[in-house]
Design an enzyme around this catalytic site. Structure first.
Site, PDB file in Angstrom:
ATOM      1  N   VAL A  61       0.842  -1.197   0.000  1.00 27.60           N
ATOM      2  CA  VAL A  61       0.000   0.000   0.000  1.00 27.60           C
ATOM      3  C   VAL A  61       0.880   1.252   0.000  1.00 27.60           C
ATOM      4  O   VAL A  61       0.563   2.239  -0.664  1.00 27.60           O
ATOM      5  CB  VAL A  61      -0.963   0.000   1.213  1.00 27.60           C
ATOM      6  CG1 VAL A  61      -1.744   1.305   1.301  1.00 27.60           C
ATOM      7  CG2 VAL A  61      -1.914  -1.190   1.145  1.00 27.60           C
ATOM      8  N   CYS A  62       1.996   1.202   0.712  1.00 30.22           N
ATOM      9  CA  CYS A  62       2.863   2.382   0.870  1.00 30.22           C
ATOM     10  C   CYS A  62       3.278   3.015  -0.463  1.00 30.22           C
ATOM     11  O   CYS A  62       3.148   4.236  -0.616  1.00 30.22           O
ATOM     12  CB  CYS A  62       4.089   2.031   1.703  1.00 30.22           C
ATOM     13  SG  CYS A  62       3.692   1.456   3.368  1.00 30.22           S
ATOM     14  N   PRO A  63       3.761   2.247  -1.444  1.00 32.29           N
ATOM     15  CA  PRO A  63       4.165   2.910  -2.687  1.00 32.29           C
ATOM     16  C   PRO A  63       2.996   3.561  -3.427  1.00 32.29           C
ATOM     17  O   PRO A  63       3.186   4.580  -4.097  1.00 32.29           O
ATOM     18  CB  PRO A  63       4.810   1.803  -3.521  1.00 32.29           C
ATOM     19  CG  PRO A  63       4.360   0.521  -2.920  1.00 32.29           C
ATOM     20  CD  PRO A  63       4.080   0.812  -1.470  1.00 32.29           C
ATOM     21  N   LEU A  84       2.600   6.957  -1.573  1.00 36.91           N
ATOM     22  CA  LEU A  84       3.713   7.872  -1.843  1.00 36.91           C
ATOM     23  C   LEU A  84       3.711   8.318  -3.300  1.00 36.91           C
ATOM     24  O   LEU A  84       4.030   9.472  -3.610  1.00 36.91           O
ATOM     25  CB  LEU A  84       5.043   7.228  -1.462  1.00 36.91           C
ATOM     26  CG  LEU A  84       5.204   6.889   0.026  1.00 36.91           C
ATOM     27  CD1 LEU A  84       6.548   6.218   0.265  1.00 36.91           C
ATOM     28  CD2 LEU A  84       5.037   8.091   0.909  1.00 36.91           C
TER      29      LEU A  84
END
Length: 187
Positions: free
Chosen positions: A46-48, A51
């Site tokens: 999920v993080c990329p 970002l």
């Protein structure tokens, strides 16, 4: 206790920013609007997407005088490696702050102690260094940069217009409210 309207705590860290390692501190956040965007870890799922969404909207944040600081408990070296290996992360132009000791993450009260990772915490900080927006979501729920931008615009508006407030779903240019005795029960 809520972090709303509290001043950010002192910190110093190293960030990967525009191909270099740079020092970042609480002093860098003062004098302008800032977003501190915590995420669990580099090289994840999920993080990329989050970002990358921020990277796609970064110019609009910058046009409003807002700097974004992404923070995870990874090192600045890991941020560089991720930046160099991912097309999504390569788009990032804002500082990627390393917090391997967890000091910043604990300052903002988003440390998952048993994992040594940050919650998905989002903080909007005004030019005086005071927190105006706090949002924390569960690990599997990605955030939306356009909604964050809307909240930044609302925070900037009410800072510039004392006595006014922004209702739900407020968008820049729409009417605001001026709380008063005459308004009670009329909404």
């Amino acid at each position: 206790m809520s972090l709303i309207n509290t001043e950010i705590k002192p910190f110093k860290a190293t960030a990967f920013h525009n191909g270099e390692f740079v020092e970042v501190s609480d002093a860098d956040l003062k004098g302008k609007w800032s977003v501190v965007f915590f995420y669990p870890a580099d090289f994840t799922f999920v993080c990329p997407t989050e970002l990358g969404d921020l990277a796609d909207n970064y110019d609009e944040f910058k046009s409003r005088g807002v700097e974004i600081y992404s923070v995870s408990t990874d090192t600045h070296f890991t941020h560089k490696a991720w930046h160099d290996s991912s097309d999504t992360i390569r788009k990032i132009q804002y500082p990627m702050v390393g917090d391997p000791t967890g000091a910043i993450t604990r300052n903002f009260e988003v440390m998952i102690e048993e994992a040594g990772l940050a919650e998905r915490g989002t903080f909007v900080i005004d030019p005086e260094g005071k927190i105006q927006v706090v949002e924390i979501t569960a690990g599997g729920i990605g955030r939306d940069a356009s909604e964050l931008l809307r909240k930044v615009k609302a925070a900037q508006y009410i800072a510039a217009h004392p006595g006014e407030v922004c209702p739900a779903k407020w968008k820049e240019g729409e009417e605001t409210l001026a709380p008063s005795l005459d308004l009670v029960g009329k909404i």
